[in-house]
Structure formats: C-alpha cells, structure tokens
Design a protein around this motif. Structure first.
Motif, short mmCIF file in Angstrom:
data_model
loop_
_atom_site.label_atom_id
_atom_site.label_comp_id
_atom_site.label_asym_id
_atom_site.label_seq_id
_atom_site.Cartn_x
_atom_site.Cartn_y
_atom_site.Cartn_z
N GLY A 14 -13.83 9.66 6.00
CA GLY A 14 -12.79 10.13 6.91
C GLY A 14 -11.43 10.31 6.27
N ASN A 15 -11.27 9.91 5.01
CA ASN A 15 -9.97 10.06 4.36
C ASN A 15 -9.79 11.50 3.89
OD1 ASN A 15 -8.25 9.96 1.61
ND2 ASN A 15 -7.49 8.49 3.11
N ILE A 16 -8.66 12.08 4.25
CA ILE A 16 -8.32 13.44 3.81
C ILE A 16 -7.32 13.37 2.67
CG2 ILE A 16 -7.23 15.61 4.52
CD1 ILE A 16 -8.23 14.95 7.38
N ALA A 17 -6.36 12.45 2.77
CA ALA A 17 -5.35 12.30 1.73
C ALA A 17 -4.80 10.88 1.77
CB ALA A 17 -4.21 13.30 1.94
N PHE A 18 -4.44 10.39 0.60
CA PHE A 18 -3.86 9.05 0.46
C PHE A 18 -2.88 9.12 -0.70
CE2 PHE A 18 -3.31 4.74 -0.72
CZ PHE A 18 -3.58 3.97 0.40
N ASP A 19 -1.59 9.08 -0.39
CA ASP A 19 -0.57 9.24 -1.42
C ASP A 19 0.50 8.15 -1.28
OD1 ASP A 19 -1.44 11.83 -2.66
OD2 ASP A 19 -1.18 12.49 -0.58
N VAL A 20 1.06 7.76 -2.40
CA VAL A 20 2.14 6.77 -2.43
C VAL A 20 3.31 7.42 -3.15
CG1 VAL A 20 2.83 4.46 -3.15
CG2 VAL A 20 0.45 4.90 -2.49
N VAL A 31 6.74 4.73 0.00
CA VAL A 31 6.17 5.24 1.23
C VAL A 31 4.71 5.58 0.96
CG1 VAL A 31 6.21 7.10 2.93
CG2 VAL A 31 8.36 6.17 2.04
N GLN A 32 3.84 5.10 1.82
CA GLN A 32 2.41 5.39 1.72
C GLN A 32 2.08 6.36 2.84
OE1 GLN A 32 -0.16 1.98 1.07
NE2 GLN A 32 -1.45 2.71 2.73
N LEU A 33 1.53 7.50 2.50
CA LEU A 33 1.18 8.52 3.47
C LEU A 33 -0.31 8.76 3.41
CD1 LEU A 33 2.17 10.63 5.52
CD2 LEU A 33 2.49 12.20 3.60
N GLU A 34 -0.96 8.56 4.54
CA GLU A 34 -2.41 8.72 4.62
C GLU A 34 -2.74 9.77 5.67
OE1 GLU A 34 -4.48 4.97 5.23
OE2 GLU A 34 -2.69 3.92 4.54
N SER A 68 5.52 -2.14 8.61
CA SER A 68 4.31 -1.48 9.07
C SER A 68 4.67 -0.53 10.21
CB SER A 68 3.31 -2.52 9.55
OG SER A 68 2.14 -1.88 9.98
N HIS A 69 4.41 0.73 9.97
CA HIS A 69 4.65 1.73 11.00
C HIS A 69 3.53 2.75 10.92
CE1 HIS A 69 6.69 4.42 13.72
NE2 HIS A 69 6.45 5.40 12.87
N ARG A 70 2.91 2.96 12.03
CA ARG A 70 1.84 3.94 12.08
C ARG A 70 2.24 5.02 13.07
NH1 ARG A 70 -4.32 2.77 14.11
NH2 ARG A 70 -4.99 4.93 14.20
N ALA A 71 2.25 6.22 12.61
CA ALA A 71 2.54 7.36 13.47
C ALA A 71 1.33 8.27 13.48
CB ALA A 71 3.76 8.12 12.96
N LEU A 72 0.82 8.54 14.63
CA LEU A 72 -0.28 9.49 14.76
C LEU A 72 0.33 10.86 14.97
CD1 LEU A 72 -2.72 7.47 17.03
CD2 LEU A 72 -2.81 7.79 14.55
N LEU A 73 0.15 11.73 14.00
CA LEU A 73 0.79 13.03 14.01
C LEU A 73 -0.24 14.14 14.19
CD1 LEU A 73 3.07 12.46 10.90
CD2 LEU A 73 3.66 12.10 13.31
#
Length: 83
Positions: A14-20, A31-34, A68-73
């Motif tokens: 299910g992972n499309i992208a995982f960047d730091v 910043v970790q962007l998944e 910890s912050h999760r934003a569903l975009l």
C-alpha cells in the motif's frame, strides 16, 4: 530514521511514497512525508512492531520530541492513481 528504514517502508503493501526531508535552514528539523493507497493500509503499517521500535529510538535520539501529525489529504492534481 535510517536509509534502510526508508527503503523497507517503501516496500510495504500500500505504500506509494515514503520520503524524509531536512529543513534547509535548520538541520534539526525533519519532515517525513508518506503516501499510501488508503487510510487502512497506513493504519496497518502503523501497527507493525518495528514502528514502535523506531519511535523508541526517536525518543532517545531526536533533538526535540517527535511531533506527530497525520493529515489525510486528497490529491486534486489529477496525477494520483487513486480516486
């Protein structure tokens, strides 16, 4: 977060992208962007035991506590493979 952790996370179902990213002016700010196919695959990933281990290491090695912050975009650019 090591390069090995990043590489492994990118292979999770299910992972499309995982960047730091590192702030250009403040090397202590990261910043970790998944991107995941959906919230369920991200939730499943968060339940893996290794995530708790990584967070434990973070608490000992980070200059500041982990925010910890999760934003569903929703991707509105038209480039997403998801609906």
């Amino acid at each position: 977060m090591t390069q090995a952790n990043v590489a492994h996370s990118r292979t999770e179902p299910g992972n499309i992208a995982f960047d730091v990213f590192q702030d250009a002016k403040d090397p202590d700010m990261m910043v970790q962007l998944e991107r995941w196919t959906n919230a369920q695959t991200h939730d499943a990933n968060l339940k893996r035991p290794v995530i708790g281990e990584i967070r434990g290491v973070f608490s000992q090695t980070l200059a500041k506590p982990l925010m910890s912050h999760r934003a569903l975009l929703k991707d509105v650019s038209g480039s997403s493979t998801n609906s």
